[in-house]
Write a protein that holds these residues in place. Structure first.
Motif, PDB file in Angstrom:
ATOM      1  N   GLU A 185       0.825  -1.214   0.000  1.00  0.00           N
ATOM      2  CA  GLU A 185       0.000   0.000   0.000  1.00  0.00           C
ATOM      3  C   GLU A 185       0.855   1.259   0.000  1.00  0.00           C
ATOM      4  OE1 GLU A 185      -4.240  -0.300   2.091  1.00  0.00           O
ATOM      5  OE2 GLU A 185      -2.583  -0.767   3.437  1.00  0.00           O
TER       6      GLU A 185
ATOM      7  N   THR B 234       1.110   3.908  -3.161  1.00  0.00           N
ATOM      8  CA  THR B 234       0.701   5.297  -2.970  1.00  0.00           C
ATOM      9  C   THR B 234       1.855   6.245  -3.226  1.00  0.00           C
ATOM     10  OG1 THR B 234      -0.890   4.531  -1.304  1.00  0.00           O
ATOM     11  CG2 THR B 234      -0.433   6.888  -1.380  1.00  0.00           C
TER      12      THR B 234
ATOM     13  N   ALA C  53       2.239   9.251  -6.063  1.00  0.00           N
ATOM     14  CA  ALA C  53       2.564  10.615  -5.641  1.00  0.00           C
ATOM     15  C   ALA C  53       3.780  11.154  -6.374  1.00  0.00           C
ATOM     16  CB  ALA C  53       2.798  10.654  -4.131  1.00  0.00           C
TER      17      ALA C  53
ATOM     18  N   ILE D  43       2.455  10.321   3.669  1.00  0.00           N
ATOM     19  CA  ILE D  43       1.610   9.166   3.336  1.00  0.00           C
ATOM     20  C   ILE D  43       1.451   8.265   4.561  1.00  0.00           C
ATOM     21  CG2 ILE D  43       1.459   7.085   1.919  1.00  0.00           C
ATOM     22  CD1 ILE D  43       2.999   8.682  -0.254  1.00  0.00           C
TER      23      ILE D  43
ATOM     24  N   TRP E 117      -1.841   6.986   6.753  1.00  0.00           N
ATOM     25  CA  TRP E 117      -2.016   5.569   7.057  1.00  0.00           C
ATOM     26  C   TRP E 117      -2.313   5.368   8.538  1.00  0.00           C
ATOM     27  CZ3 TRP E 117       2.426   1.456   6.643  1.00  0.00           C
ATOM     28  CH2 TRP E 117       1.878   0.169   6.563  1.00  0.00           C
TER      29      TRP E 117
ATOM     30  N   LEU F 150      -4.795   2.980   3.546  1.00  0.00           N
ATOM     31  CA  LEU F 150      -4.583   3.926   2.458  1.00  0.00           C
ATOM     32  C   LEU F 150      -5.637   3.678   1.390  1.00  0.00           C
ATOM     33  CD1 LEU F 150      -0.686   3.876   2.282  1.00  0.00           C
ATOM     34  CD2 LEU F 150      -2.128   5.730   3.133  1.00  0.00           C
ATOM     35  N   GLN F 151      -5.809   4.644   0.525  1.00  0.00           N
ATOM     36  CA  GLN F 151      -6.960   4.645  -0.388  1.00  0.00           C
ATOM     37  C   GLN F 151      -6.684   3.977  -1.734  1.00  0.00           C
ATOM     38  OE1 GLN F 151      -9.769   5.733   0.693  1.00  0.00           O
ATOM     39  NE2 GLN F 151      -9.487   7.404   2.136  1.00  0.00           N
ATOM     40  N   VAL F 152      -5.451   3.564  -2.002  1.00  0.00           N
ATOM     41  CA  VAL F 152      -5.097   3.210  -3.369  1.00  0.00           C
ATOM     42  C   VAL F 152      -5.828   1.961  -3.879  1.00  0.00           C
ATOM     43  CG1 VAL F 152      -3.012   1.957  -2.612  1.00  0.00           C
ATOM     44  CG2 VAL F 152      -3.170   2.836  -4.959  1.00  0.00           C
TER      45      VAL F 152
ATOM     46  N   TRP G  62      -8.648  11.163  -1.377  1.00  0.00           N
ATOM     47  CA  TRP G  62      -7.361  10.954  -2.043  1.00  0.00           C
ATOM     48  C   TRP G  62      -7.496  11.084  -3.560  1.00  0.00           C
ATOM     49  CZ3 TRP G  62      -5.820   6.669  -5.192  1.00  0.00           C
ATOM     50  CH2 TRP G  62      -4.458   6.631  -5.489  1.00  0.00           C
TER      51      TRP G  62
ATOM     52  N   ALA H 269      -4.878  11.182  -7.314  1.00  0.00           N
ATOM     53  CA  ALA H 269      -3.556  11.057  -7.945  1.00  0.00           C
ATOM     54  C   ALA H 269      -3.743  11.014  -9.451  1.00  0.00           C
ATOM     55  CB  ALA H 269      -2.831   9.803  -7.460  1.00  0.00           C
TER      56      ALA H 269
END
Length: 381
Positions: free
Chosen positions: A278, A282, A286, A341, A345, A351-353, A373, A375
């Motif tokens: 994760e 992320t 980024a 990041i 967390w 995390l949102q990924v 979030w 990206a």
């Protein structure tokens, strides 16, 4: 291996990868993977050594029909087909026969059915291409690879199995031949190539991983020329796509990283990003193109580093659980980016990924979103 003895192994593999009534069971059971990988490289004792399947039939079968074994066929620029027993190549793997479990995961994400025209990106040994050809028929399968030798060798071996899909030497980040219902990549791409959506038919589906990040994207093409999809809850990755005879080189750390423009105490302890998908995913989104590494010495001192092609780099050193000393330089503070990041967390517990939605513009630009979030990943090529 003489006769049909290999079929026992192939049927065992089919049983591990597919239900008996699955459309994939018969293609897996009927494909002699070992004949597509007669030689490969095996890592041991800190070096690569050549394995010749015909020298040990039992070991050949064991290696070729294991569910989660990728067979490395090229290290640096040296392919196993061109090697001598005493060769000890240096460098990173540049080609392989992907482990069957991962091949099937990608095909299931693609939702491939009879009647579909499929573009297989990265021919490799030809194993995935063989499964597609058995399921769909030769005329419905096109496979491309940047390496002319891989295309030639796979074509020769597939032909010996009675399979004749269209095999082409081509850079998958450039123009693509024809139109397809599915595009599936067996290499990690730096982004979605600008050529993919024009080659994908409306309602068609693409599946790819990203080079340098444990991210799998699936997306379906809209009538407007773009695509909507998501980041799958899958952490598998592939070798990065290459444009020459060897694996692309990582951006090196600058020769002099003793101090850097910025020296500070980090907020969180040193972490191995390869053990935290994760975080790695992320961070990549980024700062697309970032490279990272990790080491722990005999005294338990951990060092992690990050470097980017824009000239930014960071190095953090500390023991387990301790706040590290961080050295940074360049236009961005990469360790502070990672610490930010990690703060999210800790604050949110995740995390949102993974599970994020992905909107892909017609030119390949990918926009990721989940909760607060966001990206953006530029296209490849």
């Amino acid at each position: 291996m003489a006769g049909d003895d290999w079929r026992t192994h192939a049927e065992w593999l089919a049983g591990k990868l597919a239900e008996p009534r699955s459309r994939w069971w018969a293609p897996i059971a009927a494909t002699p993977r070992h004949l597509l990988v007669p030689r490969w490289w095996q890592r041991g004792g800190g070096s690569w050594s050549l394995r010749e399947g015909a020298d040990d039939a039992e070991a050949w079968m064991h290696a070729a029909y294991r569910r989660t074994t990728s067979l490395v066929t090229q290290v640096g620029p040296l392919h196993a087909d061109h090697a001598s027993p005493g060769d000890r190549p240096e460098g990173r793997p540049a080609s392989s026969s992907t482990n069957p479990w991962l091949v099937m995961q990608m095909y299931r994400f693609a939702r491939i059915h009879p009647g579909h025209d499929v573009l297989d990106v990265a021919t490799g040994s030809g194993y995935g291409c063989a499964l597609l050809a058995r399921l769909l028929g030769d005329a419905h399968v096109t496979s491309v690879d940047i390496d002319p030798y891989l295309v030639k060798a796979a074509g020769r071996r597939l032909d010996a199995l009675g399979l004749r899909p269209v095999l082409l030497t081509a850079d998958a980040t450039g123009p693509l031949p024809g139109g397809y219902d599915r595009i599936v990549s067996m290499v990690g791409m730096p982004g979605v190539p600008a050529s993919w959506l024009p080659a994908l038919r409306p309602g068609g589906r693409l599946v790819t991983t990203l080079a340098g990040a444990p991210i799998t994207i699936t997306a379906t093409k809209d009538d407007d020329g773009g695509a909507w999809g998501k980041v799958e809850h899958a952490t598998a990755g592939f070798m990065a796509a290459r444009s020459g005879p060897d694996h692309p080189a990582d951006t090196p750390l600058p020769a002099d990283t003793a101090e850097g423009e910025n020296v500070r105490t980090g907020r969180y302890p040193v972490i191995d990003l390869d053990r935290s998908p994760e975080l790695a995913a992320t961070l990549f989104l980024a700062a697309p193109g970032i490279h990272h590494g990790y080491d722990e010495d005999a005294d338990g001192v951990r060092t992690a580093w990050m470097v980017h092609a824009d000239g930014s780099w960071a190095r953090a050193t500390g023991r387990r659980g301790e706040r590290p000393v961080v050295h940074q330089s360049g236009p961005r503070r990469l360790w502070e980016l990672l610490d930010g990041i990690r703060h999210d967390w800790v604050a949110d517990g995740y995390l949102q990924v993974y599970g994020a939605t992905v909107r892909i513009d017609p030119d390949g630009t990918a926009h990721f979103a989940r909760g607060r979030w966001r990206a953006t990943l530029p296209p490849a090529g």
